[in-house]
Design a protein around this motif. Structure first.
Motif, PDB file in Angstrom:
ATOM      1  N   GLY A   1      43.035  70.157  28.403  1.00  0.00           N
ATOM      2  CA  GLY A   1      41.704  69.881  27.869  1.00  0.00           C
ATOM      3  C   GLY A   1      41.248  70.925  26.874  1.00  0.00           C
ATOM      4  O   GLY A   1      40.679  70.598  25.833  1.00  0.00           O
ATOM      5  N   MET A   2      41.536  72.185  27.166  1.00  0.00           N
ATOM      6  CA  MET A   2      41.106  73.273  26.285  1.00  0.00           C
ATOM      7  C   MET A   2      41.800  73.197  24.927  1.00  0.00           C
ATOM      8  O   MET A   2      41.160  73.241  23.882  1.00  0.00           O
ATOM      9  CB  MET A   2      41.387  74.623  26.937  1.00  0.00           C
ATOM     10  N   VAL A   3      43.133  73.084  24.947  1.00  0.00           N
ATOM     11  CA  VAL A   3      43.880  73.021  23.688  1.00  0.00           C
ATOM     12  C   VAL A   3      43.490  71.775  22.890  1.00  0.00           C
ATOM     13  O   VAL A   3      43.287  71.843  21.672  1.00  0.00           O
ATOM     14  CB  VAL A   3      45.403  73.034  23.958  1.00  0.00           C
ATOM     15  N   SER A   4      43.371  70.644  23.572  1.00  0.00           N
ATOM     16  CA  SER A   4      43.017  69.386  22.897  1.00  0.00           C
ATOM     17  C   SER A   4      41.644  69.467  22.245  1.00  0.00           C
ATOM     18  O   SER A   4      41.449  68.988  21.126  1.00  0.00           O
ATOM     19  CB  SER A   4      43.049  68.225  23.897  1.00  0.00           C
ATOM     20  N   SER A   5      40.711  70.087  22.930  1.00  0.00           N
ATOM     21  CA  SER A   5      39.358  70.220  22.393  1.00  0.00           C
ATOM     22  C   SER A   5      39.312  71.165  21.203  1.00  0.00           C
ATOM     23  O   SER A   5      38.545  70.963  20.263  1.00  0.00           O
ATOM     24  CB  SER A   5      38.419  70.717  23.499  1.00  0.00           C
ATOM     25  N   ILE A   6      40.161  72.172  21.206  1.00  0.00           N
ATOM     26  CA  ILE A   6      40.185  73.136  20.103  1.00  0.00           C
ATOM     27  C   ILE A   6      40.788  72.524  18.844  1.00  0.00           C
ATOM     28  O   ILE A   6      40.330  72.776  17.731  1.00  0.00           O
ATOM     29  CB  ILE A   6      40.961  74.408  20.504  1.00  0.00           C
ATOM     30  N   VAL A   7      41.817  71.680  19.008  1.00  0.00           N
ATOM     31  CA  VAL A   7      42.503  71.121  17.835  1.00  0.00           C
ATOM     32  C   VAL A   7      42.088  69.684  17.530  1.00  0.00           C
ATOM     33  O   VAL A   7      42.535  69.106  16.533  1.00  0.00           O
ATOM     34  CB  VAL A   7      44.041  71.211  17.979  1.00  0.00           C
TER      35      VAL A   7
END
Length: 263
Positions: A149-155
Motif C-alpha cells: 500500500g505504501m509503495v503503491s500510494s507513493i508511485v
C-alpha cells in the motif's frame, strides 16, 4: 481545464488498452504522462509529481471497480485473502501519501524513475513470479500489505506488480493472484485518493478544479475512457503476441523513466 480533460480521455483510452493487454495497472503510464501534461499547463513545479500521483490513484478507483466485478463474475477472487491484506494495504496507502507529501519533488521523481525501471526490466526479460513455500499468516499479510500500500500510494499505482508476486510466492495460483490483486487495488486507490485530497485541502498553490492534490478534470477524462478500453485490451491479449509486445512496452517504460530523469 478543457484541454487537460480532452488529453485525459486520450490518455485513458491508451492506458486502459495497455492495462487490459498486459495485465498491469494504468498508473505506470498515467503518472509520467500527467507529469508532462501538468507541467505544460503551468502547474507549480513543486506539486506536479504529487498531483500526478494523486490523480492517477483517483482514476484507478473507476477501473478497479470494473476489474473486480469482472474477476468476481469469473469466480477468481479469493475474498478472505482480500480481506486479510486490506487492513495493511489501507494503512500503508495512507502512510505512503503522507511520506510523498513530506519528501521533496526530486526525491519523489527518483522513486518513480526507479519503479519504472524495475517494472520495465521485469517485462523486458519476461521475469515472472515464482511459486514459493512461504506460509502467509494474517500478520504477514498485514506487514506485506503495508509495504504494498505504501509503495503503491507513493508511485500512484494499483499495486498489482507487488501484490501478485507476494501471493504467488505463497502458492496462490496465478489466476487467483491477479484477481486478488485487482480487488486489493480498490482500497489502495480509495484510501490513497482520500489521503492526498485531505493532505492538499489547504494548499495555496493548487489550480482550479482540484480536490486537494487530485485534479478532477483529468480524473474524469482518464478514468471514464480507460474503463471503455480495458476490456478491449483484455480480449486482444488472447489474439496478439502479448509476450513479444511486453518487450516493446518495456521500451516505453524506459523512455518514460529517462524523460522523468530530465524533468
Amino acid at each position: 481545464m478543457i484541454d487537460i480533460f480532452l488529453a485525459g480521455i486520450l490518455l485513458g483510452l491508451v492506458s486502459g488498452l495497455l492495462a487490459g493487454l498486459f495485465g498491469i495497472g494504468g498508473g505506470l503510464v498515467i503518472v509520467p504522462v500527467l507529469v508532462a501534461l501538468f507541467s505544460a499547463h503551468g502547474f507549480q513545479a513543486e506539486i506536479v509529481i504529487l498531483m500526478s500521483v494523486a490523480t492517477s490513484l483517483a482514476t484507478i478507483i473507476l477501473t478497479a471497480i470494473a476489474s473486480v466485478l469482472a474477476h468476481h463474475r469469473l469466480g477468481s477472487v479469493i475474498w478472505h485473502r482480500v480481506f486479510s491484506l486490506s487492513p495493511g494495504i489501507m494503512t500503508g496507502a495512507a502512510a505512503g501519501a503522507i511520506i510523498a507529501k513530506h519528501i521533496s519533488a526530486d526525491h519523489l521523481r527518483i522513486i518513480l524513475v526507479v519503479f519504472l525501471l524495475y517494472v520495465g526490466i521485469q517485462m523486458a526479460f519476461q521475469i515472472k513470479p515464482k511459486p514459493g513455500a512461504l506460509k502467509q499468516s494474517k500478520i504477514l499479510d498485514f506487514c506485506a500489505g503495508n509495504i504494498i500500500g505504501m509503495v503503491s500510494s507513493i508511485v500512484g499505482i494499483g499495486g498489482g506488480t507487488l501484490t501478485v508476486p507476494y501471493l504467488v510466492f505463497g502458492q496462490t495460483q496465478m489466476r487467483n493472484a491477479v484477481a486478488i490483486a485487482s480487488a486489493c487495488g480498490l482500497p489502495i486507490a480509495v484510501v490513497g485518493t482520500l489521503s492526498y485530497a485531505m493532505l492538499g485541502w489547504n494548499a495555496s498553490n493548487l489550480p482550479d478544479w482540484s480536490l486537494g492534490f487530485v485534479y478532477l478534470p483529468a480524473v474524469l477524462g482518464v478514468g471514464l475512457a480507460s474503463m471503455l478500453t480495458a476490456p478491449i485490451g483484455a480480449r486482444l491479449a488472447h489474439r496478439l503476441p502479448a509476450q513479444k509486445l511486453k518487450r516493446y512496452f518495456s521500451l516505453l517504460l524506459f523512455l518514460m523513466a529517462v524523460k522523468l530523469i530530465w524533468y
